[in-house]
Design a protein around this motif. Structure first.
Motif: not given
Length: 489
Positions: A461-470
């Motif tokens: 739940d604490t992972t930001r969406a932008g951190e998923l890129a790549g």
């Protein structure tokens, strides 16, 4: 490789306008020679040029050695073959191509110009080289993000020739979620002089096609935009020649004549198809006739060799020697500044996931930011007790590396910097590129890439969406470990 074209390649790079490269790495891949590489580096690049030697490992291994020698702070690696000449504005155009690349673009290909003679039709060899202008993801001029090379492991050294290793990396990059595009920079690729038998020698690539099929499935030609060629017809002609050769001594005259006639018709058609678009002079015609006889059995033999050599290969990558886990949010539930061992609670499936790794012989360690110590919120002794409780729940991890500094301390170990990963790898006796880091936030991925390690992100739940890129993403820790056991494929 030390060919004469190398000096022209480096001279063109030095003369191009635009920002100077951070570093130029020239890899000498000549097999077994102690002689230094004959290379003249213009003064403009002399201080930036590094020459390495592989001893003859093949182009995939040479390129891996090259990009791994580039400082980690360099975000893009541009590959050039030694027989190309970049355009006068190539350096400036490369910068423009990379600036135009979005965050999901993992590689940008240059545009290759292959000059052909204007006073005659091109030969078979010249037409084949001309195909590079339309080839997808040719490494003659290809720029990759360092992150992509780290996450994919770079080029596969099982491709021992300068053939298909670039298509393999491109497909693996796309499988990892990256987009590959073409830029606007241009590079000239002259046709290299060769002898009349080159078309027979290049049939060795049929063995590499077998490896591609084993790794990527039968539809890889379509996905890599690669022509299939005439292998089935070559195999048919080879079979007809074998039948004729066996039937004649056995007294099966009609069978031998029919097979020989089929072989002759097919061979004449093949030779004619190669002669028709060419210059049709005596040398080219005799070369096409002779090589059209030899190519089908050569292609078939190399294909069979590939089937045997790569018989045990499947669509798997390379397993790491060690997995480095983040602690909070990955192995155990995140309790901010936890100083109570009884609050240690493993994430769902985490204990079994770690057990799976150990059963496979993969070593385990923990790399964790613990700034609560630096902030004075927990004591070093409390941290040791909590970590001991984690060891009791999961079984002892071989190495623990914790950064106790505050973010404002600007230390080299706190993730996303690479210090924790580098120190853990050193204590385990492995290289960072032999490790996989599993964590739940972007700092874990960034630290792995900065150290040259691969990574898997398990979002919470604490992972930001932008951190998923790549990032290579798994649904839970069990899925992440199964990815690791498959070599991250």
């Amino acid at each position: 490789m030390g060919r004469p074209e190398l000096d022209r390649c480096v001279a063109a790079l030095a003369a191009a306008t635009g920002p100077a490269p951070e570093v130029v790495v020239v890899v000498d891949d000549r097999p077994g020679t102690p002689d230094p590489l004959p290379l003249h580096v213009p003064p403009e690049l002399a201080a930036r040029t590094l020459v390495l030697a592989t001893g003859g490992g093949g182009p995939a291994g040479a390129r891996n050695m090259g990009w791994r020698a580039v400082p980690p702070a360099v975000g893009w690696i541009a590959f050039l073959d030694d027989d190309v000449e970049v355009s006068p504005t190539w350096r400036a155009d490369l910068v423009a191509d990379l600036r135009a690349a979005g965050p999901d673009v993992g590689a940008v290909q240059g545009r290759l110009d292959v000059p052909l003679p204007r006073d005659r039709r091109p030969t078979d060899w010249e037409r084949g080289t001309r195909g590079l202008a339309d080839a997808a993801w040719a490494t003659a001029d290809m720029a990759y993000r360092r992150d992509v090379l780290v996450e994919t492991g770079g080029f596969d050294p099982r491709f021992r020739r300068a053939f298909r290793e670039d298509a393999d990396l491109a497909l693996r990059s796309e499988e990892a979620g990256w987009i590959l595009t073409r830029g606007d920079r241009r590079t000239r690729h002259p046709v290299r002089p060769t002898d009349r038998w080159v078309s027979v020698r290049v049939q060795a690539g049929n063995a590499d096609d077998v490896l591609m099929t084993r790794l990527h499935g039968g539809d890889w030609y379509r996905r890599a935009a690669a022509p299939r060629g005439r292998r089935r017809l070559h195999m048919a002609l080879t079979a007809l020649a074998v039948v004729a050769g066996v039937a004649a001594p056995a007294g099966r005259r009609r069978v031998a004549i029919a097979a020989a006639a089929g072989w002759l018709v097919g061979t004449v058609e093949f030779a004619a198809a190669r002669i028709r678009p060419g210059p049709r002079d005596r040398h080219e015609v005799t070369t096409m006739i002779a090589t059209s006889v030899l190519i089908p059995p050569a292609a078939t033999a190399h294909w069979l060799r590939g089937q045997w050599r790569h018989r045990g290969v499947g669509p798997t990558g390379v397993r790491p020697k060690a997995v480095l886990f983040d602690r909070d949010g990955t192995l155990v539930r995140d309790v901010p500044y936890n100083d109570q061992p009884d609050k240690v609670e493993p994430m769902p499936g985490a204990v079994e996931a770690v057990r799976m790794l150990r059963a496979a012989g993969i070593r385990t360690a923990v790399v964790s930011n613990q700034s609560g110590v630096g902030r004075g919120l927990i004591s070093p002794e409390a941290l040791r007790r909590v970590n001991a409780r984690v060891d009791a729940v999961f079984g002892p991890f071989e190495v623990w590396e914790c950064c106790v500094h505050r973010p404002e301390d600007d230390c080299p170990c706190r993730k996303p910097r690479p210090g924790l990963i580098e120190d853990a790898a050193r204590r385990l006796g492995v290289r960072p590129d032999e490790c996989v880091v599993i964590g739940d936030i972007g700092a874990d991925v960034a630290a792995a890439r900065a150290a040259g390690a691969r990574s898997v992100l398990v979002p919470t739940d604490t992972t930001r969406a932008g951190e998923l890129a790549g990032a290579r993403v798994a649904g839970d820790l069990g899925d992440a470990v199964r990815l690791v056991l498959r070599g991250l494929r």
